[in-house]
Design a protein around this motif. Structure first.
Motif, PDB file in Angstrom:
ATOM      1  N   ALA A 154       0.819  -1.207   0.000  1.00  0.00           N
ATOM      2  CA  ALA A 154       0.000   0.000   0.000  1.00  0.00           C
ATOM      3  C   ALA A 154       0.853   1.257   0.000  1.00  0.00           C
ATOM      4  CB  ALA A 154      -0.931  -0.013   1.217  1.00  0.00           C
ATOM      5  N   ASP A 156      -0.409  -6.236  -7.446  1.00  0.00           N
ATOM      6  CA  ASP A 156      -1.193  -5.860  -8.627  1.00  0.00           C
ATOM      7  C   ASP A 156      -1.404  -7.045  -9.558  1.00  0.00           C
ATOM      8  OD1 ASP A 156      -1.438  -3.307  -7.698  1.00  0.00           O
ATOM      9  OD2 ASP A 156      -0.076  -2.379  -9.135  1.00  0.00           O
ATOM     10  N   THR A 159      -1.485  -3.022  -4.917  1.00  0.00           N
ATOM     11  CA  THR A 159      -2.491  -3.851  -4.249  1.00  0.00           C
ATOM     12  C   THR A 159      -1.940  -5.253  -4.042  1.00  0.00           C
ATOM     13  OG1 THR A 159      -4.287  -2.620  -5.287  1.00  0.00           O
ATOM     14  CG2 THR A 159      -4.821  -4.793  -4.401  1.00  0.00           C
TER      15      THR A 159
END
Length: 280
Positions: free
Chosen positions: A104, A148, A109
């Motif tokens: 973060a 991600d 993510t």
């Protein structure tokens, strides 16, 4: 037939997916420019442009000045033509930081896939690592971690179940291990000893991380303690070498001359103050 940039990127992406999935094997011949032009209803100039993009990415080579072949060692996770460079993650010497919090902080993510989660009796060697009695229950947890959506590391953890009964019943696909230990069981990680080594990826690890076998990975073995010096986790984490960097400040004797040396302090090259590692 069109020669727009969007079309050559479409052709390049299609070929890249076939290369990365293994449909086009290392060293094998690529489909001819004519075949690709017919397949996508584009000009051979568009096809040649797409192949040039893949050549720049290290995925294909030209043989004898005319024949395109897949490169023997492709460059995994380099950007597709027209796409931004995927982010890597860097950790500095700032203390223990969770994988999700570090992701973060870098604007990424995190997500996880649980490969194994079971409670069993520990072996003699495992008991020695964890400072518990042989045969005592431990939770064995293995997860594939993503940034991600890109596989970045695999961690293999052993956690004593005695101070954390029922730990193995939690869903660590979404739950943070260290948040669960702290919030549900009052076990807080305050210190960790770790060893960092560069290795070549085994076949199994490489397959999980989307790497060719033997590619560089960073292996970190860590033992984490709570405030009572009790081991709360032993973990072996294997990171993609191209997705993770560790940064630390080294202080020599002159830089710490004002601090009295204790028996616990190393001598020689220097110390690593506030050594930090991303933990799962």
């Amino acid at each position: 037939m069109s020669t727009s940039p969007a079309l050559h990127r479409k052709v390049a992406q299609h070929l890249r997916e076939r290369i990365e999935s293994g449909v086009i094997a290392p060293g094998s011949r690529m489909p001819s420019e004519r075949v690709l032009a017919d397949q996508f209803d584009v000009s051979r100039v568009t096809v040649r442009h797409a192949l040039k993009d893949l050549e720049l990415a290290g995925l294909v080579n030209v043989v004898a000045g005319a024949r395109w072949v897949r490169a023997e060692t492709p460059a995994p996770l380099s950007p597709r033509p027209g796409e931004p460079e995927p982010e890597s993650i860097e950790e500095g010497a700032t203390g223990l930081v969770s994988f999700s919090d570090l992701a973060a902080a870098n604007g990424l993510t995190s997500s996880s896939k649980v490969l194994k989660c079971l409670t069993r009796a520990c072996s003699l060697d495992e008991a020695d690592l964890l400072g518990i009695a042989p045969g005592a229950p431990v939770v064995e947890l293995a997860r594939l971690r993503y940034l991600d959506g890109i596989p970045t590391l695999i961690d293999f953890s052993l956690i004593p179940e005695g101070p954390a009964p029922g730990l193995g019943e939690h869903d660590f696909t979404t739950a943070s291990l260290y948040s669960t230990l702290a919030e549900r069981y009052g076990l807080h990680a305050v210190r960790a000893d770790c060893v960092i080594e560069a290795r070549g990826a085994t076949t199994e690890i490489a397959e999980r991380l989307g790497l060719p076998s033997g590619d560089p990975v960073l292996e970190i073995v860590q033992t984490t303690f709570d405030e009572n010096r009790r081991v709360v986790q032993w973990c072996r984490s294997v990171y993609r070498g191209d997705r993770y960097r560790f940064r630390a400040a080294l202080e020599g004797q002159a830089g710490r001359a004002h601090h009295p040396q204790t028996a616990a302090e190393p001598t020689g090259r220097g110390v690593v103050p506030h050594l930090a590692r991303l933990y799962p």
